[in-house]
Design an enzyme around this catalytic site. Structure first.
Site, PDB file in Angstrom:
ATOM      1  N   CYS A 118       0.840  -1.196   0.000  1.00 39.05           N
ATOM      2  CA  CYS A 118       0.000   0.000   0.000  1.00 39.05           C
ATOM      3  C   CYS A 118       0.877   1.249   0.000  1.00 39.05           C
ATOM      4  O   CYS A 118       1.830   1.357   0.781  1.00 39.05           O
ATOM      5  CB  CYS A 118      -0.923  -0.012   1.212  1.00 39.05           C
ATOM      6  SG  CYS A 118      -1.746   1.561   1.550  1.00 39.05           S
ATOM      7  N   CYS A 132       0.841   2.965   3.455  1.00 36.63           N
ATOM      8  CA  CYS A 132       1.564   2.196   4.473  1.00 36.63           C
ATOM      9  C   CYS A 132       3.074   2.327   4.278  1.00 36.63           C
ATOM     10  O   CYS A 132       3.833   2.451   5.245  1.00 36.63           O
ATOM     11  CB  CYS A 132       1.142   0.733   4.414  1.00 36.63           C
ATOM     12  SG  CYS A 132      -0.606   0.426   4.768  1.00 36.63           S
TER      13      CYS A 132
END
Length: 418
Positions: free
Chosen positions: A259, A262
């Site tokens: 991600c 992230c």
């Protein structure tokens, strides 16, 4: 995005021949290497060109512009000279995009950083030694140890200027944890004209018993120069409490290592590793899926610390009060302006992404005290891409070093309220 692999940081220029010497002297990871000052460089007998190259690469790493490092280093110019070049020169001579030129010439703060931490970084990354440093810089200790002492003193001075929410400073005498942490970023609100209701989020810090016996497995160690990119032999599962038995620890629970948000969060947190080292706090990234290719893409490019596999998702359940916090892509992202804003912030940092793995289980962050002192701080990813503020993390870690000071602050606060 700037990588935390030392080989990527030094490139193929004049610093490459110093790698073995850097390893020998303890400058074996990128965050520590970037805080080297003039005394440290002289101790390694670095040439002026090597000093200029290190300064250029540190600056580019802070500004997520490492793709230009080799060309700028080859020019033979110092960082000051490069910063004084015109937009036309930077574009024509080095192929720098106009948007990147604006980022490069912005000397106020590192790109995508936190105002408190970047102000602190500018203070400790001076290329010349101050008179105050010379008072406690001794030849009988290693350069790295000396830098940690310098950072610790600088961090203590800087923290006096930071105002934080009062709830963070309150002590929770009961429930087995040290501080009453801030458990979520902002209160969620109904979306899409009330058709999408916010995900229920617990408002209390998880009890220590919810994480004490979690079984974890080390997927990647703390990165150092010359280390294999991934542990070849899988380690046996271990009880999580062993990790904070002797030192406090920060656990960042990653929703999905591919991600973009992230990865950006992990990168900006690990970039502050020297501060955590000075505070005596360990750093761990926690994954709930074991996809080897994803771990290799994540470590050490975006995260150079230890990577853990939480097969039972115990840390993630603790964040949700015993249940996993989940949200769908449409309701949690497409119909959530805050999540979209978080995505744009990460995208602007030049982070790559993929869509492999499960990305609906929300993550967060824990700060756990040494031994059985409990959970000191908890942050929940209420919206996709929420980050725990670095200033709060540093303040909690500092207070873990001196719990008596924290208790005194809490008592003073209560007396003032009365």
């Amino acid at each position: 995005m700037a990588s935390f692999a030392v080989e990527d940081f030094v490139g193929n220029g004049c610093l490459q021949g110093l790698v073995s010497k850097l390893l020998e002297e303890g400058w074996d990871d990128v965050p520590t290497l970037k805080i080297m000052n003039a005394d440290d460089m002289n101790a390694l007998n670095m040439t002026q060109r090597q000093k200029d190259a290190l300064e250029i690469r540190s600056y580019l790493h802070d500004h997520a512009l490492m793709q230009y490092a080799d060309k700028l280093e080859e020019s033979g110019n110092s960082l000051t000279e490069l910063l004084n070049l015109s937009t036309v020169d930077l574009t024509s001579k080095f192929g720098m995009k106009r948007g990147h030129v604006a980022r490069f010439t912005d000397r106020t703060a590192a790109f995508g950083g936190d105002s408190f931490s970047e102000a602190y970084n500018r203070q400790v990354r001076r290329r010349t030694s101050s008179s105050s440093e010379s008072l406690y810089y001794r030849k009988d200790i290693s350069p790295v140890t000396s830098r940690k002492q310098s950072m610790m003193k600088s961090l203590t001075r800087t923290n006096t200027d930071i105002s934080l929410e009062q709830s963070m400073a309150d002590l929770a005498i009961k429930d087995g944890h040290v501080f009453k942490g801030i458990v979520a970023f902002k209160p969620d609100e109904p979306r899409a004209c009330g058709c999408v209701q916010p995900t229920p989020v617990v408002e209390n810090v998880a009890p220590y018993s919810s994480i004490e016996n979690i079984s974890v497995q080390i997927l990647a160690p703390e990165y150092k120069i010359g280390m294999e990119r991934l542990v070849k032999t899988k380690t046996a599962p271990m009880k999580a409490s062993k990790l904070w038995r002797d030192k406090p620890a920060v656990f960042v629970c990653i929703r999905r290592p591919g991600c973009i948000m992230c990865r950006a969060e992990a990168h900006q947190l690990y970039a502050k590793k020297p501060i955590f080292d000075a505070l005596g706090v360990q750093l761990f990234a926690v994954l709930h899926e074991q996809i080897e290719s994803e771990v290799m893409d994540f470590w050490p490019r975006y995260w150079g610390g230890v990577v853990l596999f939480d097969r039972s998702m115990g840390f993630y359940k603790a964040l949700g009060g015993g249940n996993l916090l989940k949200d769908k892509f449409i309701s949690g992202f497409l119909l959530n302006p805050r999540a979209i804003s978080n995505y744009r912030r990460a995208k602007a940092m030049g982070v790559d992404q993929n869509f492999r793995g499960e990305g609906e289980t929300k993550g967060g962050l824990f700060i756990v005290g040494k031994g059985k002192s409990g959970i000191a701080y908890q942050f929940i990813e209420r919206n996709f891409g929420d980050w725990a503020p670095l200033s709060e993390i540093f303040e909690i870690c500092r207070r873990l070093q001196n719990p008596q000071e924290s208790q005194l602050d809490s008592i003073t606060s209560i007396q003032q309220q009365d």
